[in-house]
Structure formats: C-alpha cells, structure tokens
Design a protein around this motif. Structure first.
Motif, short mmCIF file in Angstrom:
data_model
loop_
_atom_site.label_atom_id
_atom_site.label_comp_id
_atom_site.label_asym_id
_atom_site.label_seq_id
_atom_site.Cartn_x
_atom_site.Cartn_y
_atom_site.Cartn_z
N GLU A 274 6.99 6.26 11.10
CA GLU A 274 7.12 6.03 9.66
C GLU A 274 5.74 5.87 9.04
N THR A 275 5.69 5.99 7.71
CA THR A 275 4.44 5.87 6.97
C THR A 275 4.24 4.45 6.48
N ILE A 276 3.04 3.94 6.69
CA ILE A 276 2.67 2.64 6.13
C ILE A 276 1.77 2.93 4.94
N TYR A 277 2.24 2.56 3.75
CA TYR A 277 1.52 2.90 2.53
C TYR A 277 0.33 1.97 2.30
N GLU A 278 -0.54 2.39 1.37
CA GLU A 278 -1.78 1.68 1.14
C GLU A 278 -1.54 0.22 0.74
N ARG A 279 -2.34 -0.66 1.35
CA ARG A 279 -2.33 -2.10 1.10
C ARG A 279 -0.92 -2.70 1.20
N SER A 280 -0.19 -2.25 2.20
CA SER A 280 1.17 -2.76 2.39
C SER A 280 1.35 -3.28 3.81
N ILE A 281 2.42 -4.05 4.00
CA ILE A 281 2.77 -4.61 5.30
C ILE A 281 4.16 -4.10 5.65
N TYR A 282 4.28 -3.54 6.85
CA TYR A 282 5.57 -2.96 7.23
C TYR A 282 6.01 -3.52 8.58
N ILE A 283 7.33 -3.79 8.69
CA ILE A 283 7.89 -4.37 9.91
C ILE A 283 8.94 -3.42 10.49
N PRO A 284 8.57 -2.61 11.47
CA PRO A 284 9.58 -1.79 12.16
C PRO A 284 10.27 -2.58 13.26
N ILE A 285 11.49 -2.17 13.59
CA ILE A 285 12.28 -2.84 14.63
C ILE A 285 12.67 -1.82 15.69
N ILE A 286 12.43 -2.16 16.97
CA ILE A 286 12.84 -1.32 18.09
C ILE A 286 14.02 -1.99 18.77
N ASP A 287 15.08 -1.24 18.98
CA ASP A 287 16.32 -1.76 19.55
C ASP A 287 16.36 -1.45 21.05
N LEU A 288 16.38 -2.48 21.89
CA LEU A 288 16.42 -2.31 23.35
C LEU A 288 17.79 -2.75 23.87
#
Length: 322
Positions: A274-288
């Motif tokens: 996924e794209t993390i846009y300028e000056r932003s905070i992103y939280i991806p989740i991986i499902d195990l």
C-alpha cells in the motif's frame, strides 16, 4: 519291602505359567518406563505440605499475577471515548477556479464519524467541463485511513457526499477526535489531472488522541520513514500483527513485504502493499492463522519500499517476539 513306607513324589513345576508371568511383568515395566520418558515434563515428585504452600503465597501474593503478565505479550491500551467534532459549515475548504468544497454536517453516530460534503461547480458549460476528484485516502491528525470514492460535479451543479469514517478504522488508529481532516487524491479538471489534497479543520471538546507507542522500531528508510512493530491482537482463528509506518517527508512511499518468517516458516505476504502518503502515519495489519504459530512465536521480517521517483530501498531483516 515295607508296606508302611510312604512314597513322596515331587510335583511337576508349571514352567509355562512362570514364563507368562515374567513376560507380563516385563511388559508392564517397559510400558511404565516409556510413559515416564515421554511424559516426564508432566510428572512431578515435588511434594509440599499444605502449610508450605500457604507460606509461599504469603511471601509473594502477586507472584501469580506477575507470571500471567509475563506470559502474555498483549499490549494494554486505555479504552477510547469518542467525542463529537464540530466543523464550520460557513468555511470553504477548497475554492479554486469556480470549484468549492464545504462541510454541511459532522455527526458522531454508532461511534463513527459521518461527514456530509458539499461540492459546487459555479462555472458555466462554456467555461469548463466537469470537476472530478478521485479520493484515495484521508488522514485524521496524520493517521491515514483508506478511502475510495469520487466527487464529480458538472458545471452549474452541486452535489453532496457522505464520508463515513468507521469505528473500526478509528479504533485501529486510536482516534477519539480530530482537528484536521485531509482528503488525498487526484483532481481532473480543465483537461489536466494532478495530485491534490483538501484540508478540513475541525474542533472538539478533546482535541488530543492517546499516543500510539510501538513495541519496537524495525528500521528507518531514507532517514524519514520509520517502520515499527506496533502490537498484536489475538482472535479465535488468527493472530493479527500490527505494524506502523510513520512518513515524516513530503514524499509518497509504497511498501512491500520482502520476507516474513514466523517460527521458522515462510509466510506468503504478496497481497500486502500500500501507499503511505506524505506526512502521514499508516497502520497495516497482517493476519496469521493460529495453525502457523508454535509456542516460540518469533518472527523475522524485511520490507522493500519504493518512492515516488521509483527509488527502491530495502530494510534490514529484523527478528522480534510476537
């Protein structure tokens, strides 16, 4: 020969019965030894009298609680209490070439924010064509939330659109209010398409959000993109692993997972990018899935990140405890 002499005969020995008894004893001994060797971690000969056990509990009454806390790596976070946010209906948050964007209402409903947008195109058909804004994401106080909708308005017309920020996304990003909402996407107008952001200011009784504190920093890319292991959440069927990307630059980055190993097993992570846009905070989740995890619950991960200019960066491979 004396008839009074009594003759005593020796009884025959039952050799078969003795042999069978020996075989049974050997089988029982062998079975007992095998059970002990295979289950010795479950067998204890440590006997304590009742008063000895009571003394131990008195000496350290919090021992059981401490032991439970050590065995659980769940991250404890304070509960959220979401509050209403007011957005001025008189403000034009975008006003350019006859195009304006306003907010009619911001409602807190079922713990979600519902924001009613008004987009107007005051141009005449002779002056311009339609205004099309393809929204790809929004940020709330820098925390990036995926979105996918289009605002399209013809000359001389006005449209409304309800933007819903779900409670699930707000909870994931620990958002209980916001003071700045930014729409991120591409605008097509007057025959050209370019990346555009529209900022919307809000106010609430509580403008601060609980600080997100990751467990471990995994790497820093290009001096301004921090990648961290944030936390894990256990469900009935899986373990959800949260990561945190903090982009402190004016560039956009797209992340890919180069390799993920859990308890020595490779995990297919091809769907995660996924794209993390300028000056932003992103939280991806991986499902195990639960079946993938053993008692060790150790993971190794590395990322590949591509910048806007197609520059490619690779993070170090880092091991961490789940």
């Amino acid at each position: 020969m004396n008839d009074d002499l009594v003759t005593i005969e020796k009884k025959a020995t039952n050799k078969f019965g003795i042999a069978l008894l020996i075989v049974v004893i050997l089988i029982l001994l062998g079975g007992g030894a095998y059970y002990y060797l295979t289950n010795k971690n479950l067998i204890t000969f440590d006997f304590k009298f009742p008063w000895q056990q009571e003394k131990k509990i008195e000496d350290n009454p919090a021992e059981e609680e401490v032991s439970t806390q050590k065995s659980s790596k769940q991250k404890n976070e304070s509960p959220l209490e979401r509050v209403p946010v007011e957005i001025s209906s008189n403000s034009q948050f975008y006003n350019n070439q006859g195009i304006s964007v306003q907010v009619a209402n911001c409602e807190l409903k079922d713990n979600s924010y519902i924001i009613k947008l008004i987009v107007a195109n005051s141009n005449s058909p002779e002056e311009s064509g339609p205004f099309v804004f393809k929204v790809r994401a929004v940020t709330l106080n820098r925390y990036q939330i995926p979105q996918d909708f289009t605002l399209a308005v013809n000359p001389g017309e006005m449209i409304t659109h309800e933007l819903t920020l779900s409670s699930q996304e707000l909870d994931k990003n620990r958002i209980n209010s916001f003071s700045k909402l930014i729409l991120i996407g591409d605008v097509t107008f007057q025959g050209t398409t370019k990346g555009t952001t529209i900022g919307i200011s809000g106010s609430s009784d509580n403008g601060s959000n609980p600080k997100i504190k990751p467990i471990a920093l995994l790497d820093t890319i290009n001096s301004n993109l921090n990648i961290s292991y944030y936390k894990k959440v256990e469900t009935d069927n899986s373990t959800k692993v949260y990561f945190l990307f903090e982009n402190n630059s004016g560039k956009r980055y797209t992340y890919y997972i180069n390799r993920l190993m859990v308890d020595g097993k490779d995990v297919d992570t091809s769907i995660y990018n996924e794209t993390i846009y300028e000056r932003s905070i992103y939280i991806p989740i991986i499902d195990l899935p639960k079946s993938l995890l053993s008692q060790n619950k150790k993971a190794r991960i590395s990322f590949v990140v591509m910048a806007e200019d197609k520059s490619i960066y690779k993070s170090v491979e880092k091991e961490f405890d789940l």
